[in-house]
Design an enzyme around this catalytic site. Structure first.
Site, PDB file in Angstrom:
ATOM      1  N   CYS A  54       0.827  -1.215   0.000  1.00 55.32           N
ATOM      2  CA  CYS A  54       0.000   0.000   0.000  1.00 55.32           C
ATOM      3  C   CYS A  54       0.856   1.258   0.000  1.00 55.32           C
ATOM      4  O   CYS A  54       0.663   2.163  -0.801  1.00 55.32           O
ATOM      5  CB  CYS A  54      -0.942  -0.005   1.203  1.00 55.32           C
ATOM      6  SG  CYS A  54      -1.949   1.483   1.289  1.00 55.32           S
ATOM      7  N   CYS A  59      -1.638   1.760  -3.016  1.00 53.74           N
ATOM      8  CA  CYS A  59      -2.606   2.847  -2.772  1.00 53.74           C
ATOM      9  C   CYS A  59      -1.995   4.240  -2.721  1.00 53.74           C
ATOM     10  O   CYS A  59      -2.494   5.159  -3.372  1.00 53.74           O
ATOM     11  CB  CYS A  59      -3.340   2.637  -1.443  1.00 53.74           C
ATOM     12  SG  CYS A  59      -3.400   0.968  -0.829  1.00 53.74           S
ATOM     13  N   LYS A  62      -0.030   5.364  -5.953  1.00 53.65           N
ATOM     14  CA  LYS A  62      -1.053   5.391  -7.009  1.00 53.65           C
ATOM     15  C   LYS A  62      -1.904   6.646  -6.911  1.00 53.65           C
ATOM     16  O   LYS A  62      -2.134   7.345  -7.876  1.00 53.65           O
ATOM     17  CB  LYS A  62      -1.895   4.119  -6.896  1.00 53.65           C
ATOM     18  CG  LYS A  62      -3.073   3.972  -7.846  1.00 53.65           C
ATOM     19  CD  LYS A  62      -4.336   4.654  -7.426  1.00 53.65           C
ATOM     20  CE  LYS A  62      -4.875   4.335  -6.075  1.00 53.65           C
ATOM     21  NZ  LYS A  62      -5.406   3.008  -5.908  1.00 53.65           N
ATOM     22  N   TYR A 198      -9.238  -3.076 -11.144  1.00 57.40           N
ATOM     23  CA  TYR A 198      -8.841  -1.862 -10.437  1.00 57.40           C
ATOM     24  C   TYR A 198      -7.582  -1.232 -11.041  1.00 57.40           C
ATOM     25  O   TYR A 198      -7.535  -0.038 -11.346  1.00 57.40           O
ATOM     26  CB  TYR A 198      -8.491  -2.195  -8.981  1.00 57.40           C
ATOM     27  CG  TYR A 198      -9.620  -2.476  -8.034  1.00 57.40           C
ATOM     28  CD1 TYR A 198      -9.986  -1.530  -7.081  1.00 57.40           C
ATOM     29  CD2 TYR A 198     -10.279  -3.692  -8.041  1.00 57.40           C
ATOM     30  CE1 TYR A 198     -10.981  -1.801  -6.154  1.00 57.40           C
ATOM     31  CE2 TYR A 198     -11.276  -3.967  -7.129  1.00 57.40           C
ATOM     32  CZ  TYR A 198     -11.631  -3.020  -6.180  1.00 57.40           C
ATOM     33  OH  TYR A 198     -12.614  -3.286  -5.263  1.00 57.40           O
ATOM     34  N   GLU A 202      -7.204   2.253 -13.164  1.00 59.45           N
ATOM     35  CA  GLU A 202      -6.538   3.387 -12.517  1.00 59.45           C
ATOM     36  C   GLU A 202      -5.319   3.851 -13.324  1.00 59.45           C
ATOM     37  O   GLU A 202      -5.119   5.055 -13.518  1.00 59.45           O
ATOM     38  CB  GLU A 202      -6.141   3.003 -11.081  1.00 59.45           C
ATOM     39  CG  GLU A 202      -7.377   2.855 -10.193  1.00 59.45           C
ATOM     40  CD  GLU A 202      -7.079   2.508  -8.745  1.00 59.45           C
ATOM     41  OE1 GLU A 202      -7.972   2.698  -7.904  1.00 59.45           O
ATOM     42  OE2 GLU A 202      -5.958   2.032  -8.434  1.00 59.45           O
ATOM     43  N   HIS A 455     -26.560  21.921   0.739  1.00 56.85           N
ATOM     44  CA  HIS A 455     -26.685  22.543  -0.571  1.00 56.85           C
ATOM     45  C   HIS A 455     -25.640  23.632  -0.778  1.00 56.85           C
ATOM     46  O   HIS A 455     -25.349  24.371   0.167  1.00 56.85           O
ATOM     47  CB  HIS A 455     -28.093  23.157  -0.687  1.00 56.85           C
ATOM     48  CG  HIS A 455     -28.425  23.623  -2.046  1.00 56.85           C
ATOM     49  ND1 HIS A 455     -28.660  22.751  -3.101  1.00 56.85           N
ATOM     50  CD2 HIS A 455     -28.542  24.876  -2.558  1.00 56.85           C
ATOM     51  CE1 HIS A 455     -28.927  23.465  -4.183  1.00 56.85           C
ATOM     52  NE2 HIS A 455     -28.861  24.747  -3.875  1.00 56.85           N
ATOM     53  N   GLU A 460     -25.899  15.798  -1.810  1.00 54.91           N
ATOM     54  CA  GLU A 460     -27.284  15.965  -1.354  1.00 54.91           C
ATOM     55  C   GLU A 460     -28.259  15.127  -2.189  1.00 54.91           C
ATOM     56  O   GLU A 460     -29.366  14.828  -1.747  1.00 54.91           O
ATOM     57  CB  GLU A 460     -27.706  17.435  -1.358  1.00 54.91           C
ATOM     58  CG  GLU A 460     -27.834  18.050  -2.720  1.00 54.91           C
ATOM     59  CD  GLU A 460     -28.200  19.528  -2.678  1.00 54.91           C
ATOM     60  OE1 GLU A 460     -29.109  19.898  -1.918  1.00 54.91           O
ATOM     61  OE2 GLU A 460     -27.561  20.316  -3.409  1.00 54.91           O
TER      62      GLU A 460
END
Ligand code: NDP
Length: 473
Positions: A54, A59, A62, A198, A202, A455, A460
């Site tokens: 990782c 991760c 990346k 994945y 990516e 908002h 939302e």
């Protein structure tokens, strides 16, 4: 000197450590640190780099590359807001050097964390000699490491996984995998990627965003098998909108050297020239050379270590966590497994982690993320209410970029519990982490409906989805 003596079968047995963790990646470090914090005498061995995949080859680097790949488009977007901006040119070498500095900082932080928890660290390659003995030898991290033989009452295998190199494709040795991609000397202008999972998605986004011409080959009709179909369709559109050329329903049959680069041939005979071939065809567990057979640790045909519900292997006292068990190859899952195991063995007992509602994200641009059941999974359990919306987010009304957001809620028809949430669009992973709490908590559509929106945001929309799109049979 061993501090602990145990009576086993009438014989006094002493161990150098209570717990020996093999592998200093996300799962191993968490397990070691928590066990150390509970007062156990813990050692951890790492042969390559503290922090594991990782931090070093996954991760973290990346995501830095994904962020780098977005600035060109952001500069172009800015024109719609009145800025006379140009993307300029990109310096790959400078990006990689900056990334490497950050990774080196994190390596140090990981090592310090272990030291602070009183964990003994060994920078060597570990293998099992038997159910309680670990042999340590020199590895890439410290080639001068002095070999050792150590004993432990319990052992945790947390050695992770590595990218597969598809050996049955002619010329496969000419292709790189994700481990190599983080240290390329230059950014290739023409990139061919095999794999629509994945990593393929990516890196297709990273190279395309930095200006490379990307050919993406995958064998399904849509990318990301296993994700919700509406999300996969939205992603395929986003991939095309990014200028990536897709060869769906295909695979590579041959790679050859040609004119300083390579020629790639598909299974339908089509062929093109490229500067780089990148295989992103899955990862396999790191079990080679671990001596699993000496301790009687069973693996599946694909090398995955078999564990029970407590993470214990077929050898009592030896446990396995994270990618080496090849269940969900996700960092937070490995961390939770390591934490849970340490709490169970040495602490007050494990907390209740909800692995079924683990959120997942794919950092394309725009990113997508999911939590809970897909529409197909929910429909297989019973009728499901589907709420689906697509819209242009406010930023892109002025940027002029063709970028749509897709949001979807999957609701169990009978109970009205929201069992799945799926989204593709800017900031999706940030929203999905919060939605994962709602899905884990088992909140209903009515709970979403009575929540006041924030908002103006895209988020939302998740609390204003009023129109039922369909109910599955
Ligand atoms: P994935 O399993 O995600 O995808 C593999 C891809 O390669 C699929 O498209 C698959 O096709 C294809 N493939 C597999 N074998 C072959 C073959 N023999 N010939 C042609 N195509 C093939 O693997 P990745 O390598 O992308 O990533 C590994 C894992 O790492 C992920 O599953 C994920 O768990 C983790 N990861 C997580 C990330 C994140 O959280 N953002 C980022 C990167 C990795 P098919 O669908 O037909 O099988």
């Amino acid at each position: 000197m061993p501090l602990e003596t145990q009576m086993l079968g009438g014989f006094a047995m002493s161990y150098d450590f209570d717990l020996f963790v093999i592998g200093g990646g996300s799962g191993g470090v968490r397990c070691a640190r928590i066990a150390g914090g509970h007062g156990a005498r813990v050692a951890v061995a790492e042969s390559r780099h503290w922090g594991g995949t990782c931090v070093n080859l996954g991760c973290v680097p990346k995501k830095l590359l994904v962020q780098a790949s977005e600035y060109g488009d952001l500069a172009r977007d800015a024109r719609g807001f009145g800025w006379n901006a140009e993307p300029g040119t990109h310096d790959w070498g400078r990006l990689i050097a900056a990334k490497d500095r950050e990774i080196a900082r994190l390596n140090g932080a990981y090592a310090r964390t272990l030291g602070n928890a009183g964990v003994t660290m060994f920078e060597g390659r570990a293998r099992l000699e038997d159910a309680h003995t670990v042999v340590l030898e020199p590895g890439p991290l410290d080639p001068d490491f002095a070999p050792k033989r150590l004993t432990a009452e319990r052992i945790v295998i947390a050695t992770g996984s590595s990218p597969e190199r598809q050996a049955d494709i002619e010329g496969h040795e000419l292709a790189i995998v994700s481990d190599d991609a983080f240290h390329l000397a230059d950014r290739p202008q023409r990139v061919t990627i095999l794999g629509g999972g994945y990593i393929g998605i990516e890196f297709a986004g990273i190279f395309a965003g930095l200006g490379s011409d990307v050919q993406l080959v995958y064998r399904q009709d849509l990318p990301l098998r296993g994700f919700d179909e509406d999300l996969r369709t939205a992603l395929a559109e986003a991939v095309a909108a990014r200028g990536i050329t897709v060869h769906a329903g295909r695979t590579i049959s041959r790679i050859r050297r040609q004119d300083g680069g390579y020629s790639v041939t598909l299974d339908d005979g089509r062929s093109w020239a490229t500067d780089l071939v990148f295989f992103a065809v899955g990862r396999s567990p790191n079990v080679a050379g671990l001596g699993l057979e000496r301790a009687g640790v069973e693996t599946t045909a694909h090398g995955r270590i078999v564990v029970d519900g407590h993470g214990e292997t077929s050898c009592p006292g030896i446990f396995a966590i994270g990618d080496v068990t090849n269940r969900m190859n996700l960092t937070p899952v490995a961390i939770a497994e390591g934490h849970r195991l340490a709490d169970r063995l040495y602490g007050p007992g494990p907390r209740d982690w909800s692995f079924d509602t683990t959120p997942k994200a794919v950092f394309f641009s725009p990113p997508l993320a999911s939590v809970g059941l897909t529409e197909a999974e929910a429909a297989a359990r019973g009728p499901a209410d589907i709420y689906l919306t697509r819209f242009t987010p406010m930023r892109h009304t002025l940027s002029g970029r063709d970028r749509r957001t897709v949001m979807k809620l999957v609701v169990d028809h009978a109970s009205q519990v929201v069992v799945g949430a799926h989204m593709l669009g800017d900031d999706t992973p940030e929203m999905m982490q919060a939605l994962a709490i709602a899905v884990t908590a088992g909140l209903t559509k009515q709970d979403f409906d009575r929540t006041i929106g924030l908002h103006p945001t895209s988020a939302e929309e998740f609390v204003t989805l009023r129109t039922l799109t369909r109910t599955t049979a």
